[in-house]
Design an enzyme around this catalytic site. Sequence first.
Site, short mmCIF file in Angstrom:
data_model
loop_
_atom_site.label_atom_id
_atom_site.label_comp_id
_atom_site.label_asym_id
_atom_site.label_seq_id
_atom_site.Cartn_x
_atom_site.Cartn_y
_atom_site.Cartn_z
N ASP A 186 2.25 4.22 2.66
CA ASP A 186 0.73 4.74 1.97
C ASP A 186 0.76 5.73 1.21
O ASP A 186 1.53 5.71 0.44
CB ASP A 186 -0.30 5.66 3.03
CG ASP A 186 -1.64 5.73 2.45
OD1 ASP A 186 -2.24 5.58 1.90
OD2 ASP A 186 -2.59 6.47 3.28
N ASP A 187 1.33 7.06 1.75
CA ASP A 187 2.33 8.79 1.24
C ASP A 187 3.14 8.41 2.32
O ASP A 187 3.21 10.05 3.04
CB ASP A 187 0.61 9.50 1.44
CG ASP A 187 -0.75 9.19 -0.22
OD1 ASP A 187 -0.36 8.78 -0.96
OD2 ASP A 187 -1.06 8.79 1.04
N HIS A 232 -9.11 0.85 -2.03
CA HIS A 232 -9.51 1.79 0.06
C HIS A 232 -11.03 1.40 0.81
O HIS A 232 -11.73 1.50 0.37
CB HIS A 232 -9.49 2.74 -0.18
CG HIS A 232 -7.92 3.20 -0.50
ND1 HIS A 232 -6.58 2.82 -1.40
CD2 HIS A 232 -6.70 4.44 0.20
CE1 HIS A 232 -5.79 2.84 -1.46
NE2 HIS A 232 -5.63 4.25 -0.41
N HIS A 275 0.93 4.78 -2.63
CA HIS A 275 0.60 5.70 -3.79
C HIS A 275 2.27 6.46 -4.06
O HIS A 275 2.74 7.37 -3.59
CB HIS A 275 -0.35 7.07 -3.37
CG HIS A 275 -1.43 5.98 -2.82
ND1 HIS A 275 -2.53 6.02 -3.43
CD2 HIS A 275 -1.83 5.95 -1.77
CE1 HIS A 275 -3.60 5.84 -2.78
NE2 HIS A 275 -3.02 5.44 -1.30
N GLU A 288 -11.01 3.77 6.53
CA GLU A 288 -10.06 4.42 6.90
C GLU A 288 -10.23 5.40 7.50
O GLU A 288 -11.05 5.57 8.51
CB GLU A 288 -9.39 5.21 5.27
CG GLU A 288 -8.48 5.75 5.95
CD GLU A 288 -7.64 6.73 4.65
OE1 GLU A 288 -7.97 7.04 3.68
OE2 GLU A 288 -6.08 7.08 4.40
N HIS A 344 0.84 -1.34 -0.39
CA HIS A 344 -0.14 -0.12 -0.12
C HIS A 344 0.98 1.50 -0.06
O HIS A 344 1.23 1.93 1.29
CB HIS A 344 -0.81 -0.56 1.25
CG HIS A 344 -1.44 1.30 1.09
ND1 HIS A 344 -2.77 0.89 2.41
CD2 HIS A 344 -1.88 2.30 0.76
CE1 HIS A 344 -4.10 1.97 1.96
NE2 HIS A 344 -2.98 2.73 0.85
N1 ADE Z 1 -4.82 8.19 -2.37
C1 ADE Z 1 -3.70 9.07 -1.32
N2 ADE Z 1 -3.87 8.63 -0.22
C2 ADE Z 1 -4.44 8.00 -0.53
C3 ADE Z 1 -5.28 7.56 0.86
N3 ADE Z 1 -4.94 7.26 2.50
N4 ADE Z 1 -6.06 7.34 1.42
C4 ADE Z 1 -7.31 7.81 -0.34
N5 ADE Z 1 -7.00 7.45 -1.45
C5 ADE Z 1 -5.64 7.93 -0.72
ZN ZN Z 2 -4.06 4.69 -0.10
#
Ligand code: ADE
Ligand code: ZN
Length: 349
Positions: A289-290, A208, A29, A211, A27
């Site tokens: 994630d990011d 997703h 992006h 969350e 996971h």
């Molecule tokens: N796009 C990038 N990060 C995300 C996240 N945490 N949740 C949903 N979409 C995303």
């Molecule tokens: Zn994500």
Amino acid sequence: MLSDAPRRQLAGPIAALIERLPKVELHVHLEGTLEPELAYELAARNGIPMPYASAAEMRRAAMEFTSLQSFLDVYYAACAALVTRADFRDLTLAYLERANADGVRHVEPFFDPQTHTDRGVAIDDVIGGILDGLAEGERRYGITSGLIMSFLRHLPPEAADVTLSAAEPWLDRLVAVGLDSSEVGFPPEPFAGTFARARSLGLKAVAHAGEEGEAELVARTLDALAVSRVDHGVRAAEDPALVRRLAECGVTLTACPNSNVRLRVFPTMDRSPIKRLLDAGVAVTVNSDDPAYFGGYIGDNYRAIAAALGLTAAELGRLAANAINGSFASAERKRELFDELALALAGGE
Ligand code: ADE
Ligand code: ZN
């Protein structure tokens, strides 16, 4: 500071084990790995104005998220810097260099084609550039990969279908489709047709859910989209019947501890349900994630959750094993990764 969580000291042997673990990232992006400095370098190269005066200011803004949407607003704005095939290659390689330093051995990253095609970037440049980067990363670091094309759920489901068609020449180079962006108010059911078509074309499916959205959305995602993995999924822990269902069906959850604290899914790291899910037999994993926005890459996420929840070596081994098992790697590659994990757990190099 990342969070107000009470910080436990990570024991030396646990920190050393985390270093050694052969990590599988399920996971991440790619657009979320765009560090402000690279964003500003690419923006200058392409003559694109950016929403902040400097990389330092963008970094400051990235410390102040209060919700998923406040993050996504910055994330989509920064993507304006990505224009050419070379940009997507450079982005991917920069991520793989960091991932390699963290002991990542296999990765299945997401990309959001609509974020780029809606600005006039050709889908061939997006996918071609990312694949160039992944191939070079495998040559340099031995990191294997499977690429996941994600649809933006805040856009109409018809747009997702158009995107799937536009990507048809590349489908044999993709491993799965995904679904991301704003969760609340954008349920999974309208995307069921596109996901069924993607599966009929030979792609796996992930999405997703759970969350910002409640546990119920995890169940509805399983029902509507027949996914192999739920991305995040941590709010499923609020529903004991759903936790039993997840444990029984073996669907992998790709949890992202730092992201969850930064985006206020949980107030502090010690409130993460990762250990409870693991104890209940759910195939939960640790991911970033990011990472350019949430204070660290996958190793930081392992360290943060291990410290906050006091995870044992055996529990860390199960998290790493869940990631190998839940990946879309070939049976042969999974065997290699399990061998590397056994060595790491035995304390070897
Ligand atoms: N796009 C990038 N990060 C995300 C996240 N945490 N949740 C949903 N979409 C995303
Ligand atoms: Zn994500």
